[in-house]
Write an enzyme that holds these catalytic residues in place. Sequence first.
Site, PDB file in Angstrom:
ATOM      1  N   ARG A  85       0.821  -1.230   0.000  1.00 56.12           N
ATOM      2  CA  ARG A  85       0.000   0.000   0.000  1.00 56.12           C
ATOM      3  C   ARG A  85       0.842   1.262   0.000  1.00 56.12           C
ATOM      4  NH1 ARG A  85      -2.653  -2.657   3.996  1.00 56.12           N
ATOM      5  NH2 ARG A  85      -4.490  -3.821   3.315  1.00 56.12           N
ATOM      6  N   LYS A 102       2.224  11.750 -10.658  1.00 59.21           N
ATOM      7  CA  LYS A 102       1.455  10.801 -11.485  1.00 59.21           C
ATOM      8  C   LYS A 102       2.339   9.601 -11.792  1.00 59.21           C
ATOM      9  CE  LYS A 102      -1.707  13.739 -14.093  1.00 59.21           C
ATOM     10  NZ  LYS A 102      -2.078  14.147 -15.469  1.00 59.21           N
ATOM     11  N   GLU A 107       9.234  20.483 -24.007  1.00 61.88           N
ATOM     12  CA  GLU A 107       8.494  20.718 -22.749  1.00 61.88           C
ATOM     13  C   GLU A 107       9.034  21.966 -22.052  1.00 61.88           C
ATOM     14  OE1 GLU A 107       5.845  19.058 -21.847  1.00 61.88           O
ATOM     15  OE2 GLU A 107       5.985  17.095 -22.819  1.00 61.88           O
ATOM     16  N   LYS A 129       5.966  23.712 -12.484  1.00 62.23           N
ATOM     17  CA  LYS A 129       5.075  22.548 -12.376  1.00 62.23           C
ATOM     18  C   LYS A 129       4.667  22.298 -10.915  1.00 62.23           C
ATOM     19  CE  LYS A 129       3.984  17.834 -13.488  1.00 62.23           C
ATOM     20  NZ  LYS A 129       4.171  16.674 -14.346  1.00 62.23           N
ATOM     21  N   GLU A 140      -5.596  16.770  -9.929  1.00 63.39           N
ATOM     22  CA  GLU A 140      -6.256  17.184 -11.155  1.00 63.39           C
ATOM     23  C   GLU A 140      -7.756  17.301 -10.969  1.00 63.39           C
ATOM     24  OE1 GLU A 140      -5.413  14.678 -14.659  1.00 63.39           O
ATOM     25  OE2 GLU A 140      -4.153  16.350 -15.281  1.00 63.39           O
ATOM     26  N   ARG A 166      -4.529  22.376 -12.906  1.00 59.69           N
ATOM     27  CA  ARG A 166      -3.446  21.605 -13.512  1.00 59.69           C
ATOM     28  C   ARG A 166      -3.531  21.596 -15.042  1.00 59.69           C
ATOM     29  NH1 ARG A 166      -0.839  16.466 -10.252  1.00 59.69           N
ATOM     30  NH2 ARG A 166       0.515  15.800 -11.920  1.00 59.69           N
ATOM     31  N   ASN A 169      -1.266  21.296 -19.869  1.00 63.41           N
ATOM     32  CA  ASN A 169      -1.592  20.653 -21.147  1.00 63.41           C
ATOM     33  C   ASN A 169      -1.376  21.563 -22.345  1.00 63.41           C
ATOM     34  OD1 ASN A 169      -2.348  18.233 -19.974  1.00 63.41           O
ATOM     35  ND2 ASN A 169      -4.427  18.963 -19.594  1.00 63.41           N
ATOM     36  N   HIS A 211      -0.722  20.210 -25.772  1.00 64.84           N
ATOM     37  CA  HIS A 211      -0.841  18.754 -25.703  1.00 64.84           C
ATOM     38  C   HIS A 211      -2.100  18.200 -26.356  1.00 64.84           C
ATOM     39  CE1 HIS A 211       2.671  18.908 -23.203  1.00 64.84           C
ATOM     40  NE2 HIS A 211       2.652  17.609 -22.987  1.00 64.84           N
ATOM     41  N   HIS A 260      -0.928  15.575 -28.762  1.00 61.61           N
ATOM     42  CA  HIS A 260      -1.233  14.170 -28.491  1.00 61.61           C
ATOM     43  C   HIS A 260      -1.909  13.508 -29.688  1.00 61.61           C
ATOM     44  CE1 HIS A 260      -3.391  10.841 -26.245  1.00 61.61           C
ATOM     45  NE2 HIS A 260      -2.112  10.551 -26.188  1.00 61.61           N
ATOM     46  N   HIS A 279       7.293  12.138 -28.107  1.00 59.65           N
ATOM     47  CA  HIS A 279       6.296  12.944 -27.407  1.00 59.65           C
ATOM     48  C   HIS A 279       6.643  14.433 -27.531  1.00 59.65           C
ATOM     49  CE1 HIS A 279       3.389  14.220 -24.441  1.00 59.65           C
ATOM     50  NE2 HIS A 279       4.353  14.847 -23.786  1.00 59.65           N
TER      51      HIS A 279
HETATM   52  N1  LIG Z   1       4.079  11.032 -14.853  1.00 63.38           N
HETATM   53  C1  LIG Z   1       4.046  12.133 -15.565  1.00 63.38           C
HETATM   54  O1  LIG Z   1       3.593  13.186 -15.118  1.00 63.38           O
HETATM   55  C2  LIG Z   1       4.614  12.101 -16.949  1.00 63.38           C
HETATM   56  C3  LIG Z   1       4.774  13.285 -17.658  1.00 63.38           C
HETATM   57  C4  LIG Z   1       5.345  13.229 -18.929  1.00 63.38           C
HETATM   58  C5  LIG Z   1       5.728  12.011 -19.467  1.00 63.38           C
HETATM   59  N2  LIG Z   1       5.549  10.869 -18.747  1.00 63.38           N
HETATM   60  C6  LIG Z   1       5.970   9.557 -19.297  1.00 63.38           C
HETATM   61  O2  LIG Z   1       7.368   9.611 -19.511  1.00 63.38           O
HETATM   62  C7  LIG Z   1       7.714   8.684 -20.535  1.00 63.38           C
HETATM   63  C8  LIG Z   1       8.701   9.335 -21.461  1.00 63.38           C
HETATM   64  O3  LIG Z   1       9.842   9.706 -20.715  1.00 63.38           O
HETATM   65  P1  LIG Z   1      11.276   9.930 -21.396  1.00 63.38           P
HETATM   66  O4  LIG Z   1      11.130  10.814 -22.567  1.00 63.38           O
HETATM   67  O5  LIG Z   1      12.185  10.326 -20.301  1.00 63.38           O
HETATM   68  O6  LIG Z   1      11.590   8.503 -22.016  1.00 63.38           O
HETATM   69  P2  LIG Z   1      12.436   7.228 -21.527  1.00 63.38           P
HETATM   70  O7  LIG Z   1      12.285   6.982 -20.089  1.00 63.38           O
HETATM   71  O8  LIG Z   1      12.054   6.159 -22.464  1.00 63.38           O
HETATM   72  O9  LIG Z   1      13.936   7.674 -21.823  1.00 63.38           O
HETATM   73  C9  LIG Z   1      14.350   7.933 -23.140  1.00 63.38           C
HETATM   74  C10 LIG Z   1      15.579   7.102 -23.530  1.00 63.38           C
HETATM   75  O10 LIG Z   1      16.743   7.694 -22.939  1.00 63.38           O
HETATM   76  C11 LIG Z   1      17.483   6.712 -22.209  1.00 63.38           C
HETATM   77  N3  LIG Z   1      18.120   7.467 -21.133  1.00 63.38           N
HETATM   78  C12 LIG Z   1      17.547   7.981 -20.024  1.00 63.38           C
HETATM   79  N4  LIG Z   1      18.414   8.746 -19.366  1.00 63.38           N
HETATM   80  C13 LIG Z   1      19.584   8.715 -20.057  1.00 63.38           C
HETATM   81  C14 LIG Z   1      20.835   9.357 -19.883  1.00 63.38           C
HETATM   82  N5  LIG Z   1      21.038  10.217 -18.889  1.00 63.38           N
HETATM   83  N6  LIG Z   1      21.811   9.082 -20.774  1.00 63.38           N
HETATM   84  C15 LIG Z   1      21.572   8.266 -21.828  1.00 63.38           C
HETATM   85  N7  LIG Z   1      20.389   7.669 -22.060  1.00 63.38           N
HETATM   86  C16 LIG Z   1      19.398   7.890 -21.184  1.00 63.38           C
HETATM   87  C17 LIG Z   1      16.460   5.698 -21.806  1.00 63.38           C
HETATM   88  O11 LIG Z   1      17.060   4.461 -21.557  1.00 63.38           O
HETATM   89  C18 LIG Z   1      15.542   5.681 -23.021  1.00 63.38           C
HETATM   90  O12 LIG Z   1      16.098   4.849 -24.023  1.00 63.38           O
HETATM   91  C19 LIG Z   1       6.419   8.267 -21.187  1.00 63.38           C
HETATM   92  O13 LIG Z   1       6.120   6.968 -20.792  1.00 63.38           O
HETATM   93  C20 LIG Z   1       5.395   9.242 -20.632  1.00 63.38           C
HETATM   94  O14 LIG Z   1       4.108   8.671 -20.540  1.00 63.38           O
HETATM   95  C21 LIG Z   1       5.001  10.894 -17.516  1.00 63.38           C
HETATM   96 ZN   LIG Z   2       4.225  16.330 -22.313  1.00 64.49          ZN
END
Ligand SMILES: NC(=O)c1ccc[n+]([C@@H]2O[C@H](COP(=O)([O-])OP(=O)(O)OC[C@H]3O[C@@H](n4cnc5c(N)ncnc54)[C@H](O)[C@@H]3O)[C@@H](O)[C@H]2O)c1
Ligand SMILES: [Zn+2]
Length: 365
Positions: free
Chosen positions: A121, A143, A185, A227, A237, A242, A246, A249, A253, A266
């Site tokens: 939990r 999130k 972003e 943020k 949200e 919040r 977006n 987005h 999206h 993205h």
């Molecule tokens: N929770 C939230 O509020 C929120 C907000 C935005 C996005 N997201 C989520 O985030 C994800 C996308 O995140 P992302 O763009 O970081 O992608 P990711 O986690 O896939 O990372 C991108 C790539 O970079 C590599 N990597 C990471 N750090 C590195 C570093 N320092 N050096 C070399 N390589 C590195 C990873 O292995 C991966 O191949 C999506 O799943 C999305 O849904 C969540």
């Molecule tokens: Zn985004």
Amino acid sequence: MQRLHARLPSRSYDVLVGRGVLEALGAALRDVVDGAQAVVCTDENVAPLYLEPASSSLRAADFEVSHVVIPAGERQKTLERVEEVFGVLYERGFTRDDVLVALGGGVVNDLFGLVAATYLRGMRLAQAPTTLLAQVDAALGGKVAVDFRAGKNHVGTFYQPWLVVADTGTLATLPPRELRSGAAEVVKYGLLAGGALMAELEAIAERGGMRPDDVSDVLVSACAGYKIAVVEDDEREETGRRAVLNLGHTIGHALEVAGGYSRFTHGEAVALGLRATLRLSVAVCGMPPDEAVRGESVLDRFGLPARAARLPAEQVVRLIRRDKKAGRDGVRYVLLEALGAPVTGVSVAPELEEEVVRWITGGAA
Ligand SMILES: NC(=O)c1ccc[n+]([C@@H]2O[C@H](COP(=O)([O-])OP(=O)(O)OC[C@H]3O[C@@H](n4cnc5c(N)ncnc54)[C@H](O)[C@@H]3O)[C@@H](O)[C@H]2O)c1
Ligand SMILES: [Zn+2]
């Protein structure tokens, strides 16, 4: 180093931002966590680079350290993976007082965040984001989620960490396309906040685009701070506050989906969405056209795409109108009255919406 403090209804915690702050992870975590064990969870790309520095910092703070390493990529965000990690925690005898450190990009932050939120939990969680996108967005705000069938982030919850450690030095190894993607972003925050943040982005653009060294601690903490302030007002949200996050987005999206999640990252899709949003903002909210041009030129200089050429406009419009944020009276947009002056809940005439989508998909304006 920059130290931010998030004060949320459910929990308050520090966000440390800076080059090399991963070394401070253990000591900072010791201040807020009693447990004996720490598990560092990461992916196969990040592990060879940053697992050791993170682990030795934790060991120095008297944590008994173990690891979980998964393959990289969005396809890891599954319930099967969550269950597998539960098994590891169970075998190793983890308690709620022990800590899970999610070290990596948004995928790692989301997936392991959900594990920490639900195991027993809820156990202690620290986010250690290593992509620009995660440092300014995914690792903040609580999130956590996995994908389920066709639903992206379909199963998840809100769960705040005990600590966020964003080491901007880790961005040096990020693939350039990932850095650009995170930069989109950052531009979003620049448009939302205007002022000094926008000026800083324009100065970086002037120098020719964003390189890892351009991502200063001040820049990341300005975005993270924006943020956090929004999330403090609307943790789950519920109040609509919040929604400003977006910006760009709704259309972004739809383009991401229309491109089958493979044509654009993205961030690239968000950049296109921001361009369309600037155009709508001029038409609907009286944003001064020269301010919209300033936003567009930063996106240009950061090497972000200008058009989603050859995507079918009709399909994109359909996807926009199906967007989960669409209210009963159609899609509500976040637009700008000016740089630094967002407005939420704006409706846009269907013809104008279609025109802007035709423009961004490279059709006639
Ligand atoms: N929770 C939230 O509020 C929120 C907000 C935005 C996005 N997201 C989520 O985030 C994800 C996308 O995140 P992302 O763009 O970081 O992608 P990711 O986690 O896939 O990372 C991108 C790539 O970079 C590599 N990597 C990471 N750090 C590195 C570093 N320092 N050096 C070399 N390589 C590195 C990873 O292995 C991966 O191949 C999506 O799943 C999305 O849904 C969540
Ligand atoms: Zn985004």
